[in-house]
Design a protein around this motif. Structure first.
Motif, PDB file in Angstrom:
ATOM      1  N   ALA A  77      86.117   5.305  28.582  1.00 51.03           N
ATOM      2  CA  ALA A  77      86.775   4.179  29.240  1.00 51.03           C
ATOM      3  C   ALA A  77      87.764   3.475  28.321  1.00 51.03           C
ATOM      4  O   ALA A  77      88.667   2.776  28.785  1.00 51.03           O
ATOM      5  CB  ALA A  77      85.733   3.176  29.733  1.00 51.03           C
ATOM      6  N   GLY A  78      87.579   3.616  27.003  1.00 51.33           N
ATOM      7  CA  GLY A  78      88.424   2.911  26.049  1.00 51.33           C
ATOM      8  C   GLY A  78      88.179   1.423  26.062  1.00 51.33           C
ATOM      9  O   GLY A  78      89.121   0.622  25.976  1.00 51.33           O
ATOM     10  N   VAL A  79      86.884   1.019  26.146  1.00 52.13           N
ATOM     11  CA  VAL A  79      86.532  -0.402  26.216  1.00 52.13           C
ATOM     12  C   VAL A  79      85.568  -0.769  25.094  1.00 52.13           C
ATOM     13  O   VAL A  79      84.847   0.083  24.563  1.00 52.13           O
ATOM     14  CB  VAL A  79      85.866  -0.750  27.566  1.00 52.13           C
ATOM     15  N   TRP A  80      85.581  -2.044  24.758  1.00 53.70           N
ATOM     16  CA  TRP A  80      84.474  -2.604  23.998  1.00 53.70           C
ATOM     17  C   TRP A  80      83.270  -2.649  24.941  1.00 53.70           C
ATOM     18  O   TRP A  80      83.404  -3.087  26.088  1.00 53.70           O
ATOM     19  CB  TRP A  80      84.798  -4.011  23.511  1.00 53.70           C
ATOM     20  N   LEU A  81      82.121  -2.216  24.469  1.00 55.81           N
ATOM     21  CA  LEU A  81      80.932  -2.176  25.314  1.00 55.81           C
ATOM     22  C   LEU A  81      79.749  -2.814  24.611  1.00 55.81           C
ATOM     23  O   LEU A  81      79.285  -2.323  23.580  1.00 55.81           O
ATOM     24  CB  LEU A  81      80.593  -0.728  25.690  1.00 55.81           C
ATOM     25  N   HIS A  82      79.301  -3.946  25.165  1.00 59.97           N
ATOM     26  CA  HIS A  82      77.987  -4.474  24.776  1.00 59.97           C
ATOM     27  C   HIS A  82      77.017  -3.798  25.734  1.00 59.97           C
ATOM     28  O   HIS A  82      76.948  -4.145  26.916  1.00 59.97           O
ATOM     29  CB  HIS A  82      77.932  -5.985  24.919  1.00 59.97           C
ATOM     30  N   ALA A  83      76.281  -2.823  25.232  1.00 65.46           N
ATOM     31  CA  ALA A  83      75.461  -1.958  26.084  1.00 65.46           C
ATOM     32  C   ALA A  83      74.096  -2.546  26.399  1.00 65.46           C
ATOM     33  O   ALA A  83      73.145  -1.809  26.661  1.00 65.46           O
ATOM     34  CB  ALA A  83      75.316  -0.589  25.434  1.00 65.46           C
ATOM     35  N   VAL A 101      76.475  -2.517  20.312  1.00 70.65           N
ATOM     36  CA  VAL A 101      77.874  -2.843  20.617  1.00 70.65           C
ATOM     37  C   VAL A 101      78.762  -1.707  20.129  1.00 70.65           C
ATOM     38  O   VAL A 101      78.731  -1.348  18.940  1.00 70.65           O
ATOM     39  CB  VAL A 101      78.306  -4.171  19.973  1.00 70.65           C
ATOM     40  N   PHE A 102      79.555  -1.161  21.051  1.00 68.47           N
ATOM     41  CA  PHE A 102      80.429  -0.028  20.758  1.00 68.47           C
ATOM     42  C   PHE A 102      81.894  -0.451  20.822  1.00 68.47           C
ATOM     43  O   PHE A 102      82.290  -1.245  21.684  1.00 68.47           O
ATOM     44  CB  PHE A 102      80.206   1.098  21.775  1.00 68.47           C
ATOM     45  N   ALA A 103      82.693   0.121  19.927  1.00 70.22           N
ATOM     46  CA  ALA A 103      84.146  -0.065  19.948  1.00 70.22           C
ATOM     47  C   ALA A 103      84.757   0.874  20.987  1.00 70.22           C
ATOM     48  O   ALA A 103      84.097   1.787  21.484  1.00 70.22           O
ATOM     49  CB  ALA A 103      84.721   0.209  18.562  1.00 70.22           C
ATOM     50  N   PRO A 104      86.045   0.679  21.308  1.00 74.06           N
ATOM     51  CA  PRO A 104      86.694   1.521  22.322  1.00 74.06           C
ATOM     52  C   PRO A 104      86.777   3.003  21.970  1.00 74.06           C
ATOM     53  O   PRO A 104      87.051   3.820  22.841  1.00 74.06           O
ATOM     54  CB  PRO A 104      88.091   0.904  22.446  1.00 74.06           C
TER      55      PRO A 104
END
Length: 261
Positions: A77-83, A101-104
């Motif tokens: 998705a190319g998003v910042w993701l707080h999973a 927490v993942f980077a894009p």
């Protein structure tokens, strides 16, 4: 920065692996359909926050199946993701309620182990270890301080995050419906007293016979509710303006008058 909060319905009849794949699809959709740059998921959505009997069997290493699915979804998705959070099995210690927490690009950039464990003398409070680190993540012109569910009741945590530079807070949760009014009140209070955005993302459904509150909410630095969900599975999408934090703190500089630290 545009943010999407995904209020996931946790159905005990849905296999965990199926839910992971469904949630990964939802993460990807937020970029495609809403232009989201940040996506937030709830607390313990793979297992259910009150499904204590499943904690041991569903615990996973930090880089386990949820990590793999969410890292891939963030990158695609190319998003910042707080999973949201998982039941983390630390090979050298106890279980933890751990946010990812993942980077894009899909890289895991931060983790946060929940500091305040709910349950008093049962459940999470006795089954999991307590985290001890304040965690922030800089993205999209904002610095996000991390908390989880029960943490919302402890304002000193959020003051500490403000001192660490936070201009927004992300709070995934599995909050029970019977205390829903507290959820809304506390989210707004943390925003007002710290002059920061609050992105509070809860679950829908029922975990171990505990009905969930839903009602995920985004509050601006002045305490105004920008968006609020209902009780069912839902997605909230809002635009966050970093300049609004600075403007609020300049126009009403209450944080400068603090005396007790």
């Amino acid at each position: 920065m545009r943010a999407s909060l995904i209020q996931i319905a946790v159905d005990p009849d849905e296999p965990v692996n199926s839910r992971r794949q469904r949630v990964a699809s939802l993460v990807r959709e937020q970029r495609e359909r809403h232009g989201a740059e940040l996506v937030v998921l709830p607390e313990l959505w793979p297992t259910g926050a009150f499904a204590y009997e499943s904690f041991v069997t569903e615990a996973e290493p930090l880089e386990g199946p949820t990590y793999e699915a969410m890292s891939k979804a963030a990158a695609e998705a190319g998003v910042w993701l707080h999973a949201g959070s998982i039941v983390e099995r630390d090979p050298e210690g106890p279980l933890y309620n751990t946010s990812l927490v993942f980077a894009p690009d899909g890289e895991l950039v931060r983790t946060y182990r929940k500091i305040h464990r709910f349950g008093f003398d049962k459940g999470e409070a006795v089954m999991m270890g307590a985290g001890g680190e304040l965690v922030t993540v800089a993205a999209g012109g904002l610095t996000f301080g991390l908390g989880t569910c029960y943490d919302l009741r402890f304002p000193e945590l959020f003051r500490g995050l403000v001192d660490a530079g936070a201009t927004a807070f992300v709070v995934p949760a599995g909050w029970p419906a019977r205390r829903r009014e507290h959820w809304t009140l506390l989210a707004r209070a943390r925003a007002v007293e710290n002059q920061a955005y609050v992105l509070a993302c809860g679950t829908a459904g029922t975990h171990a016979d505990v009905e969930q509150a839903g009602h995920s909410i985004v509050v601006d630095p002045w305490g105004e509710v920008l968006a609020e969900a209902g009780a069912a599975e839902e997605v909230l999408t809002v635009d966050l303006d970093p300049a609004k934090v600075a403007a609020t703190r300049e126009q009403f500089p209450a944080l400068k008058d603090r005396r007790l630290r």
